[in-house]
Design a protein around this motif. Structure first.
Motif, PDB file in Angstrom:
ATOM      1  N   PHE A  28       0.880  -1.213  -0.076  1.00  0.00           N
ATOM      2  CA  PHE A  28       0.119   0.170   0.005  1.00  0.00           C
ATOM      3  C   PHE A  28       0.980   1.242   0.035  1.00  0.00           C
ATOM      4  O   PHE A  28       0.686   2.212  -0.789  1.00  0.00           O
ATOM      5  CB  PHE A  28      -0.751   0.079   1.051  1.00  0.00           C
ATOM      6  CG  PHE A  28      -1.844   1.199   1.155  1.00  0.00           C
ATOM      7  CD1 PHE A  28      -3.177   0.812   0.609  1.00  0.00           C
ATOM      8  CD2 PHE A  28      -1.660   2.226   1.759  1.00  0.00           C
ATOM      9  CE1 PHE A  28      -4.279   2.008   0.679  1.00  0.00           C
ATOM     10  CE2 PHE A  28      -2.601   3.407   1.631  1.00  0.00           C
ATOM     11  CZ  PHE A  28      -3.737   3.127   1.125  1.00  0.00           C
ATOM     12  N   TYR A  32       0.500   3.340  -3.321  1.00  0.00           N
ATOM     13  CA  TYR A  32      -0.685   4.487  -3.124  1.00  0.00           C
ATOM     14  C   TYR A  32      -0.389   5.698  -3.830  1.00  0.00           C
ATOM     15  O   TYR A  32      -1.091   6.145  -4.508  1.00  0.00           O
ATOM     16  CB  TYR A  32      -1.051   4.614  -1.550  1.00  0.00           C
ATOM     17  CG  TYR A  32      -2.193   5.570  -1.333  1.00  0.00           C
ATOM     18  CD1 TYR A  32      -3.374   5.120  -1.511  1.00  0.00           C
ATOM     19  CD2 TYR A  32      -1.925   6.999  -0.911  1.00  0.00           C
ATOM     20  CE1 TYR A  32      -4.568   5.803  -1.172  1.00  0.00           C
ATOM     21  CE2 TYR A  32      -3.199   7.605  -0.636  1.00  0.00           C
ATOM     22  CZ  TYR A  32      -4.587   7.357  -1.015  1.00  0.00           C
ATOM     23  OH  TYR A  32      -5.450   8.041  -0.790  1.00  0.00           O
ATOM     24  N   GLN A  53      -8.103   3.478  -3.181  1.00  0.00           N
ATOM     25  CA  GLN A  53      -8.463   2.834  -1.740  1.00  0.00           C
ATOM     26  C   GLN A  53      -9.439   1.636  -2.045  1.00  0.00           C
ATOM     27  O   GLN A  53      -9.085   0.678  -1.254  1.00  0.00           O
ATOM     28  CB  GLN A  53      -9.063   3.839  -0.585  1.00  0.00           C
ATOM     29  CG  GLN A  53      -8.178   4.990  -0.102  1.00  0.00           C
ATOM     30  CD  GLN A  53      -8.928   6.076   0.660  1.00  0.00           C
ATOM     31  OE1 GLN A  53     -10.048   6.043   0.717  1.00  0.00           O
ATOM     32  NE2 GLN A  53      -8.026   7.035   0.771  1.00  0.00           N
TER      33      GLN A  53
END
Length: 191
Positions: A28, A32, A53
């Motif tokens: 992540f 991200y 997300q």
């Protein structure tokens, strides 16, 4: 370096499939910002963040069943692109529908029988107040305070998916309650 990243991604993905929170956090954190920047080329940043997300959450929730047939990086970027395209298309369809509805309803607003409008406002107010409290709060924050799902989730200390569920349920109940007024209700609350 690219080969090492691909190998590291594969190791992280295998660990995620086995339920490793730390592997998920690492993946992540690695992707991200890159995925958000990529998505922001297609949609606004708020939608970009929500899309990323959602994809990362989906990856975690479906870790036992998901199959990544390419590199993890390619899979993530392709997923982001596809979700962005879906959102763009949905927004185009919504805008077209809104324009058609607005054109159709224009005659209604000029109609001498405009008293229906006041009746609708009262029925809508009553229907909203009859919603379960959690649905009503999320719905009102989104529709009347123009808060995003993410902002509502932070304020209510729930996930954006929970906010989405509550608003969808509120809309479902309102549609059932106001079905004979639906075209007029849509126009009233789109503006």
């Amino acid at each position: 370096m690219i080969k090492a990243t691909i190998q590291t991604d594969e190791i992280l993905y295998k660990a995620i499939c086995k339920g490793s929170y730390s592997a998920f956090d690492s993946l992540f954190i690695r992707y991200y910002p890159k995925l958000c920047a990529y998505a922001a080329q297609f949609v606004d940043m708020e939608d970009a963040e929500e899309i990323v997300q959602d994809i990362m959450l989906w990856l975690w929730e479906n870790r036992k069943n998901a199959t990544v047939d390419t590199s993890v990086q390619n899979y993530l970027f392709r997923s982001v692109r596809n979700k962005c395209i879906t959102l763009i298309n949905r927004n185009k369809v919504k805008q077209k529908r809104d324009n058609i509805l607005q054109a159709e309803m224009l005659g209604t607003f000029n109609d001498p029988d405009f008293y229906i409008f006041e009746e609708l406002k009262q029925r809508l107010k009553t229907a909203i107040s009859a919603l379960p409290e959690s649905y009503k709060v999320a719905f009102e924050m989104n529709r009347f305070q123009n808060m995003t799902y993410k902002d509502i989730a932070l304020k209510l200390n729930v996930s954006p998916k929970t906010v989405d569920y509550r608003i969808q349920q509120a809309l479902k109940l309102l549609r059932e309650e106001l079905k004979e007024y639906l075209p007029l209700a849509l126009l009233l609350y789109l503006n």
